[in-house]
Design a protein around this motif. Structure first.
Motif, PDB file in Angstrom:
ATOM      1  N   GLU A 110       5.534 -31.896-101.131  1.00  0.00           N
ATOM      2  CA  GLU A 110       5.779 -30.851-102.122  1.00  0.00           C
ATOM      3  C   GLU A 110       7.274 -30.683-102.408  1.00  0.00           C
ATOM      4  OE1 GLU A 110       3.231 -26.978-102.764  1.00  0.00           O
ATOM      5  OE2 GLU A 110       4.605 -26.724-101.080  1.00  0.00           O
ATOM      6  N   THR A 111       8.108 -30.956-101.404  1.00  0.00           N
ATOM      7  CA  THR A 111       9.529 -30.667-101.546  1.00  0.00           C
ATOM      8  C   THR A 111      10.404 -31.872-101.885  1.00  0.00           C
ATOM      9  OG1 THR A 111       9.810 -30.820 -99.141  1.00  0.00           O
ATOM     10  CG2 THR A 111       9.442 -28.623-100.074  1.00  0.00           C
ATOM     11  N   VAL A 112       9.864 -33.072-101.897  1.00  0.00           N
ATOM     12  CA  VAL A 112      10.681 -34.216-102.320  1.00  0.00           C
ATOM     13  C   VAL A 112      10.947 -34.105-103.822  1.00  0.00           C
ATOM     14  CG1 VAL A 112       9.897 -35.769-100.481  1.00  0.00           C
ATOM     15  CG2 VAL A 112       8.702 -35.757-102.676  1.00  0.00           C
ATOM     16  N   THR A 113      11.980 -34.772-104.286  1.00  0.00           N
ATOM     17  CA  THR A 113      12.394 -34.673-105.681  1.00  0.00           C
ATOM     18  C   THR A 113      11.250 -34.990-106.644  1.00  0.00           C
ATOM     19  OG1 THR A 113      14.602 -35.311-105.015  1.00  0.00           O
ATOM     20  CG2 THR A 113      14.103 -35.449-107.359  1.00  0.00           C
ATOM     21  N   SER A 114      10.427 -35.966-106.290  1.00  0.00           N
ATOM     22  CA  SER A 114       9.328 -36.355-107.180  1.00  0.00           C
ATOM     23  C   SER A 114       8.046 -35.566-106.888  1.00  0.00           C
ATOM     24  CB  SER A 114       9.046 -37.850-107.052  1.00  0.00           C
ATOM     25  OG  SER A 114       8.653 -38.142-105.717  1.00  0.00           O
ATOM     26  N   GLY A 115       8.111 -34.609-105.971  1.00  0.00           N
ATOM     27  CA  GLY A 115       6.952 -33.798-105.621  1.00  0.00           C
ATOM     28  C   GLY A 115       6.766 -32.631-106.579  1.00  0.00           C
ATOM     29  N   ASP A 116       5.767 -31.823-106.299  1.00  0.00           N
ATOM     30  CA  ASP A 116       5.416 -30.706-107.175  1.00  0.00           C
ATOM     31  C   ASP A 116       6.597 -29.784-107.471  1.00  0.00           C
ATOM     32  OD1 ASP A 116       2.824 -31.643-107.249  1.00  0.00           O
ATOM     33  OD2 ASP A 116       2.076 -30.234-105.752  1.00  0.00           O
ATOM     34  N   LEU A 117       7.310 -29.375-106.434  1.00  0.00           N
ATOM     35  CA  LEU A 117       8.408 -28.433-106.652  1.00  0.00           C
ATOM     36  C   LEU A 117       9.570 -29.074-107.403  1.00  0.00           C
ATOM     37  CD1 LEU A 117       8.410 -26.508-103.261  1.00  0.00           C
ATOM     38  CD2 LEU A 117       7.548 -25.728-105.475  1.00  0.00           C
ATOM     39  N   GLY A 118       9.867 -30.337-107.103  1.00  0.00           N
ATOM     40  CA  GLY A 118      10.937 -31.041-107.825  1.00  0.00           C
ATOM     41  C   GLY A 118      10.620 -31.163-109.306  1.00  0.00           C
ATOM     42  N   LEU A 119       9.392 -31.537-109.602  1.00  0.00           N
ATOM     43  CA  LEU A 119       8.978 -31.657-111.003  1.00  0.00           C
ATOM     44  C   LEU A 119       8.962 -30.295-111.691  1.00  0.00           C
ATOM     45  CD1 LEU A 119       6.083 -34.248-110.594  1.00  0.00           C
ATOM     46  CD2 LEU A 119       8.356 -34.656-111.578  1.00  0.00           C
ATOM     47  N   LEU A 120       8.505 -29.284-110.973  1.00  0.00           N
ATOM     48  CA  LEU A 120       8.471 -27.937-111.539  1.00  0.00           C
ATOM     49  C   LEU A 120       9.885 -27.453-111.839  1.00  0.00           C
ATOM     50  CD1 LEU A 120       6.747 -25.546-112.393  1.00  0.00           C
ATOM     51  CD2 LEU A 120       6.786 -24.753-110.013  1.00  0.00           C
ATOM     52  N   GLU A 121      10.797 -27.617-110.888  1.00  0.00           N
ATOM     53  CA  GLU A 121      12.192 -27.193-111.101  1.00  0.00           C
ATOM     54  C   GLU A 121      12.810 -27.927-112.284  1.00  0.00           C
ATOM     55  OE1 GLU A 121      13.851 -24.742-109.991  1.00  0.00           O
ATOM     56  OE2 GLU A 121      13.100 -24.270-107.993  1.00  0.00           O
ATOM     57  N   GLU A 127      16.742 -19.607-115.118  1.00  0.00           N
ATOM     58  CA  GLU A 127      16.196 -18.251-115.240  1.00  0.00           C
ATOM     59  C   GLU A 127      14.681 -18.234-115.023  1.00  0.00           C
ATOM     60  OE1 GLU A 127      18.178 -19.689-117.674  1.00  0.00           O
ATOM     61  OE2 GLU A 127      20.006 -18.688-116.976  1.00  0.00           O
ATOM     62  N   ALA A 128      13.991 -19.215-115.580  1.00  0.00           N
ATOM     63  CA  ALA A 128      12.537 -19.280-115.405  1.00  0.00           C
ATOM     64  C   ALA A 128      12.177 -19.556-113.949  1.00  0.00           C
ATOM     65  CB  ALA A 128      11.941 -20.347-116.314  1.00  0.00           C
ATOM     66  N   SER A 129      12.935 -20.428-113.292  1.00  0.00           N
ATOM     67  CA  SER A 129      12.693 -20.717-111.881  1.00  0.00           C
ATOM     68  C   SER A 129      12.942 -19.480-111.031  1.00  0.00           C
ATOM     69  CB  SER A 129      13.587 -21.870-111.420  1.00  0.00           C
ATOM     70  OG  SER A 129      13.410 -22.096-110.036  1.00  0.00           O
ATOM     71  N   GLU A 130      14.007 -18.761-111.328  1.00  0.00           N
ATOM     72  CA  GLU A 130      14.306 -17.534-110.579  1.00  0.00           C
ATOM     73  C   GLU A 130      13.247 -16.463-110.829  1.00  0.00           C
ATOM     74  OE1 GLU A 130      18.334 -16.642-111.723  1.00  0.00           O
ATOM     75  OE2 GLU A 130      19.161 -18.086-110.282  1.00  0.00           O
ATOM     76  N   SER A 131      12.748 -16.383-112.041  1.00  0.00           N
ATOM     77  CA  SER A 131      11.682 -15.429-112.354  1.00  0.00           C
ATOM     78  C   SER A 131      10.416 -15.770-111.563  1.00  0.00           C
ATOM     79  CB  SER A 131      11.395 -15.455-113.859  1.00  0.00           C
ATOM     80  OG  SER A 131      10.308 -14.619-114.167  1.00  0.00           O
ATOM     81  N   LEU A 132      10.086 -17.047-111.523  1.00  0.00           N
ATOM     82  CA  LEU A 132       8.926 -17.501-110.751  1.00  0.00           C
ATOM     83  C   LEU A 132       9.161 -17.265-109.258  1.00  0.00           C
ATOM     84  CD1 LEU A 132       6.282 -18.713-111.703  1.00  0.00           C
ATOM     85  CD2 LEU A 132       7.266 -20.972-111.398  1.00  0.00           C
ATOM     86  N   GLY A 133      10.375 -17.522-108.785  1.00  0.00           N
ATOM     87  CA  GLY A 133      10.723 -17.262-107.386  1.00  0.00           C
ATOM     88  C   GLY A 133      10.594 -15.792-107.042  1.00  0.00           C
ATOM     89  N   ARG A 134      11.021 -14.925-107.959  1.00  0.00           N
ATOM     90  CA  ARG A 134      10.890 -13.475-107.759  1.00  0.00           C
ATOM     91  C   ARG A 134       9.414 -13.073-107.696  1.00  0.00           C
ATOM     92  NH1 ARG A 134      14.794 -12.669-110.924  1.00  0.00           N
ATOM     93  NH2 ARG A 134      13.579 -12.571-112.824  1.00  0.00           N
ATOM     94  N   ARG A 135       8.616 -13.663-108.574  1.00  0.00           N
ATOM     95  CA  ARG A 135       7.173 -13.365-108.577  1.00  0.00           C
ATOM     96  C   ARG A 135       6.540 -13.807-107.250  1.00  0.00           C
ATOM     97  NH1 ARG A 135       2.415 -15.881-112.143  1.00  0.00           N
ATOM     98  NH2 ARG A 135       0.942 -14.209-111.849  1.00  0.00           N
ATOM     99  N   TYR A 136       6.915 -14.999-106.801  1.00  0.00           N
ATOM    100  CA  TYR A 136       6.420 -15.529-105.530  1.00  0.00           C
ATOM    101  C   TYR A 136       6.780 -14.573-104.391  1.00  0.00           C
ATOM    102  CZ  TYR A 136       5.680 -19.040-101.826  1.00  0.00           C
ATOM    103  OH  TYR A 136       5.243 -19.721-100.715  1.00  0.00           O
TER     104      TYR A 136
END
Length: 178
Positions: A110-121, A127-136
């Motif tokens: 999940e945390t490698v660059t080509s994993g879910d989080l890398g692709l999502l980031e 701002e969108a990532s921080e908003s999602l992080g705040r929601r999490y």
């Protein structure tokens, strides 16, 4: 502000620490509640925040969401199986190891660059990532807050949360689907 990948990585570290403490503890003195709750809370929040974000923001997001759901289902099943044993029983150790067999590669991938989080980031603005992080973090905090010093609910409350249908849990947490 915390980006979504940092929030998830924070939970990964909590789960790893709780796992290793449980694994290394004297079998007669083990208290699995911290590990169980850290893992359950993570799986719930990931299902409510990360999975919908994958669907909405990355190519083949639905496919990744499906794979993530399969991981979550497998880990949950193994976690429930482990809870059927007393911490001093050999079957508890076997079940705990079986969880780690699924969980460790899930967290690593999940945390490698080509994993879910890398692709999502890569698909989100800061701002969108921080908003999602705040929601999490907000949802994690809602699940954490009412439960004493170590954040672990009593067995009755934990069972009620874990058996609650996803939609009902979302309503109780005041969360809407993305």
């Amino acid at each position: 502000m915390t980006r979504i990948s940092d929030a998830v990585k924070h939970d990964h570290a909590l789960i790893q620490r709780a796992f290793h403490q449980l694994r290394e503890a004297d079998p007669d003195a083990r208290k699995p509640d911290e590990f169980v709750w850290a893992l359950d809370r993570y799986l719930i929040v990931e299902d409510l925040v990360v999975s919908p974000a994958l669907d909405n923001h990355i190519a083949k997001g639905k496919e990744r969401h499906r794979r993530l759901s399969e991981d979550v289902d497998s880990i949950n099943e193994k976690l429930r199986h482990m809870q059927a044993y007393k911490p001093a029983e050999a079957s508890f150790d076997t079940s705990l190891s079986a969880i780690w067999v699924d969980l460790e590669p899930h967290m690593r991938e999940e945390t490698v660059t080509s994993g879910d989080l890398g692709l999502l980031e890569a698909s989100l603005s800061r701002e969108a990532s921080e908003s999602l992080g705040r929601r999490y973090e907000d949802i994690r905090e809602l699940l954490q807050r009412p439960y004493g010093e170590d954040g672990v609910p009593d067995q009755r409350t934990l069972t009620a949360i874990l058996e609650m249908p996803r939609e009902e849990l979302m309503v109780k947490l005041g969360v809407s689907g993305e």
